[in-house]
Write an enzyme that holds these catalytic residues in place. Structure first.
Site, PDB file in Angstrom:
ATOM      1  N   LYS A   1       0.859  -1.159  -0.041  1.00 16.84           N
ATOM      2  CA  LYS A   1      -0.216   0.002   0.133  1.00 16.84           C
ATOM      3  C   LYS A   1       0.728   0.995   0.126  1.00 16.84           C
ATOM      4  O   LYS A   1       1.672   1.183   0.958  1.00 16.84           O
ATOM      5  CB  LYS A   1      -0.942  -0.002   1.146  1.00 16.84           C
ATOM      6  CG  LYS A   1      -1.843   1.372   1.163  1.00 16.84           C
ATOM      7  CD  LYS A   1      -2.864   1.243   2.425  1.00 16.84           C
ATOM      8  CE  LYS A   1      -2.178   1.866   3.601  1.00 16.84           C
ATOM      9  NZ  LYS A   1      -2.135   3.352   3.599  1.00 16.84           N
TER      10      LYS A   1
ATOM     11  N   ASP B   1      -3.533   4.383  -1.835  1.00 20.08           N
ATOM     12  CA  ASP B   1      -4.879   4.754  -0.806  1.00 20.08           C
ATOM     13  C   ASP B   1      -4.626   6.533  -0.746  1.00 20.08           C
ATOM     14  O   ASP B   1      -3.916   6.853   0.150  1.00 20.08           O
ATOM     15  CB  ASP B   1      -4.318   4.250   0.213  1.00 20.08           C
ATOM     16  CG  ASP B   1      -5.359   4.379   1.328  1.00 20.08           C
ATOM     17  OD1 ASP B   1      -6.621   4.900   1.117  1.00 20.08           O
ATOM     18  OD2 ASP B   1      -5.248   4.186   2.461  1.00 20.08           O
ATOM     19  N   LEU B   2      -5.216   7.021  -1.607  1.00 16.22           N
ATOM     20  CA  LEU B   2      -4.931   8.573  -1.759  1.00 16.22           C
ATOM     21  C   LEU B   2      -6.563   9.154  -1.221  1.00 16.22           C
ATOM     22  O   LEU B   2      -6.574  10.441  -1.001  1.00 16.22           O
ATOM     23  CB  LEU B   2      -4.418   9.109  -2.924  1.00 16.22           C
ATOM     24  CG  LEU B   2      -3.589   8.614  -3.556  1.00 16.22           C
ATOM     25  CD1 LEU B   2      -3.074   9.412  -4.837  1.00 16.22           C
ATOM     26  CD2 LEU B   2      -2.094   8.988  -2.715  1.00 16.22           C
ATOM     27  N   LYS B   3      -7.598   8.360  -1.233  1.00 13.75           N
ATOM     28  CA  LYS B   3      -8.691   8.829  -0.594  1.00 13.75           C
ATOM     29  C   LYS B   3      -9.242  10.045  -1.167  1.00 13.75           C
ATOM     30  O   LYS B   3      -9.455  11.170  -0.584  1.00 13.75           O
ATOM     31  CB  LYS B   3      -8.561   9.029   0.996  1.00 13.75           C
ATOM     32  CG  LYS B   3      -8.233   7.935   1.849  1.00 13.75           C
ATOM     33  CD  LYS B   3      -8.118   8.129   3.460  1.00 13.75           C
ATOM     34  CE  LYS B   3      -7.698   6.825   4.159  1.00 13.75           C
ATOM     35  NZ  LYS B   3      -6.478   6.431   3.828  1.00 13.75           N
TER      36      LYS B   3
ATOM     37  N   ASP C   1     -13.359  15.481  -3.759  1.00 15.80           N
ATOM     38  CA  ASP C   1     -13.569  16.708  -4.183  1.00 15.80           C
ATOM     39  C   ASP C   1     -14.851  16.513  -5.243  1.00 15.80           C
ATOM     40  O   ASP C   1     -15.654  15.568  -5.295  1.00 15.80           O
ATOM     41  CB  ASP C   1     -12.359  16.837  -5.098  1.00 15.80           C
ATOM     42  CG  ASP C   1     -11.796  18.266  -5.390  1.00 15.80           C
ATOM     43  OD1 ASP C   1     -12.774  19.140  -5.418  1.00 15.80           O
ATOM     44  OD2 ASP C   1     -10.593  18.744  -5.174  1.00 15.80           O
TER      45      ASP C   1
ATOM     46  N   PRO D   1     -16.802  15.999  -8.620  1.00 12.22           N
ATOM     47  CA  PRO D   1     -16.871  14.850  -9.521  1.00 12.22           C
ATOM     48  C   PRO D   1     -15.646  15.126 -10.496  1.00 12.22           C
ATOM     49  O   PRO D   1     -14.888  14.271 -10.779  1.00 12.22           O
ATOM     50  CB  PRO D   1     -18.145  14.801 -10.031  1.00 12.22           C
ATOM     51  CG  PRO D   1     -19.096  15.048  -9.173  1.00 12.22           C
ATOM     52  CD  PRO D   1     -18.480  16.360  -8.535  1.00 12.22           C
TER      53      PRO D   1
ATOM     54  N   THR E   1     -10.885   3.992  10.155  1.00 11.88           N
ATOM     55  CA  THR E   1     -10.855   2.939  11.433  1.00 11.88           C
ATOM     56  C   THR E   1     -10.187   3.781  12.623  1.00 11.88           C
ATOM     57  O   THR E   1     -10.250   3.121  13.694  1.00 11.88           O
ATOM     58  CB  THR E   1      -9.746   1.726  11.063  1.00 11.88           C
ATOM     59  OG1 THR E   1      -8.472   2.099  10.523  1.00 11.88           O
ATOM     60  CG2 THR E   1     -10.578   1.037   9.589  1.00 11.88           C
TER      61      THR E   1
ATOM     62  N   GLN F   1      -5.220   3.181  15.920  1.00  7.97           N
ATOM     63  CA  GLN F   1      -6.395   2.657  15.420  1.00  7.97           C
ATOM     64  C   GLN F   1      -7.355   2.241  16.640  1.00  7.97           C
ATOM     65  O   GLN F   1      -6.970   2.129  17.707  1.00  7.97           O
ATOM     66  CB  GLN F   1      -6.159   1.226  15.013  1.00  7.97           C
ATOM     67  CG  GLN F   1      -5.195   1.163  13.643  1.00  7.97           C
ATOM     68  CD  GLN F   1      -5.933   1.948  12.539  1.00  7.97           C
ATOM     69  OE1 GLN F   1      -6.897   1.942  12.239  1.00  7.97           O
ATOM     70  NE2 GLN F   1      -5.162   2.730  11.471  1.00  7.97           N
TER      71      GLN F   1
ATOM     72  N   GLY G   1       0.061  -2.616   8.590  1.00  3.45           N
ATOM     73  CA  GLY G   1       1.511  -1.501   8.526  1.00  3.45           C
ATOM     74  C   GLY G   1       2.397  -1.844   9.468  1.00  3.45           C
ATOM     75  O   GLY G   1       3.235  -2.671   9.438  1.00  3.45           O
ATOM     76  N   ARG G   2       2.336  -1.212  10.684  1.00  2.00           N
ATOM     77  CA  ARG G   2       3.355  -1.121  11.670  1.00  2.00           C
ATOM     78  C   ARG G   2       3.750  -2.222  12.223  1.00  2.00           C
ATOM     79  O   ARG G   2       4.955  -2.818  12.523  1.00  2.00           O
ATOM     80  CB  ARG G   2       3.141  -0.203  12.643  1.00  2.00           C
ATOM     81  CG  ARG G   2       3.298   1.429  12.176  1.00  2.00           C
ATOM     82  CD  ARG G   2       2.539   2.482  13.020  1.00  2.00           C
ATOM     83  NE  ARG G   2       1.062   2.363  12.738  1.00  2.00           N
ATOM     84  CZ  ARG G   2       0.153   3.414  13.373  1.00  2.00           C
ATOM     85  NH1 ARG G   2       0.757   4.282  13.994  1.00  2.00           N
ATOM     86  NH2 ARG G   2      -1.112   3.265  12.909  1.00  2.00           N
TER      87      ARG G   2
END
Length: 242
Positions: free
Chosen positions: A40, A67-69, A72, A74, A131, A201, A221-222
């Site tokens: 990711k 994963d840039l989420k 804005d 359309p 999350t 989290q 991740g970590r």
């Protein structure tokens, strides 16, 4: 409920989150090559390195979750999704709270970018509720309905918009599988091996619990990237999933 992903080994559906700088990300990829299938790339790494980092990991045989989420109007989201897909990303994300028109535009952009790249259309995922957010934190933003209901409502909008699936906590995965059906991607961050620190989290589960709840993919991740031996940490998680 059986899903369309059950035929893929669970270890190949563990996404390692490289939320770090480029040198560390490349060093981790060197170690994880031949073990992890998915990496990711989030904002920290992408904003520093741009599409080149996606293309590099793709050349090395990894699948990339970008994963840039996006969130804005359309038109902007369509263009952002086009660029993300043209980089070769296999998954990309947008916020469901942007609404169905925005998500539909994101799907169009992903399809346009994939045609430009010459590959498959990436999975398009709608972020439901982060999350890291507790019910209290969500309520503080002005959302009146309970957190699980908010997640379910946003997932239903994602389904209406025709995107591939959602990102949600593993605690909501079972309910979302019922809403979205067997073919939807349900990608769950907030996954922690038993005994691991929670970090930032809030709504978490173990890897095995997340898959049992209906997740198609999990993000870790970590617990892997900050381990003394990232490969051993990854393999310990994979062994739990057999």
């Amino acid at each position: 409920m059986l899903t369309a992903f059950d035929s893929v080994p669970a270890r190949d559906r563990v996404i390692v989150a490289l939320d770090c700088d480029a040198w560390e990300a490349i060093a981790l990829a060197d170690k994880l090559e031949g073990h992890a299938k998915w990496l990711k790339i989030g904002m920290t790494l992408y904003y520093a390195e741009g599409p080149a980092i996606v293309k590099m990991f793709k050349r090395r045989g990894f699948n990339v979750f970008l994963d840039l989420k996006f969130h804005d109007i359309p038109h902007q989201v369509q263009g952002a999704a086009r660029s993300a897909a043209a980089s070769g990303a296999d998954m990309l994300t947008m916020h469901t709270v942007g609404g169905t028109a925005m998500m539909e535009a994101g799907q169009r952009g992903a399809e346009e970018g994939a045609a430009e790249y010459g590959g498959d259309v990436p999975a398009t995922l709608g972020i439901t509720v982060l999350t890291s957010m507790s019910p209290e934190a969500l309520a503080a933003t002005g959302v009146a309905r309970p957190l699980p209901e908010q997640v379910a409502a946003l997932a239903a909008q994602a389904k209406e918009a025709g995107i591939s699936g959602v990102v949600a906590s593993p605690q909501e995965a079972a309910a979302l599988r019922e809403i979205l059906g067997p073919d939807a991607f349900i990608v769950t961050p907030g996954v922690r091996p038993a005994g691991a620190a929670l970090g930032d989290q809030s709504r978490v589960a173990t890897p095995a619990q997340a898959f049992a709840n209906g997740a198609s993919h999990i993000v870790v991740g970590r617990p892997i990237t900050e381990a003394d031996d990232p490969v051993a940490a990854f393999e310990a998680i994979a062994a739990e999933l057999v």
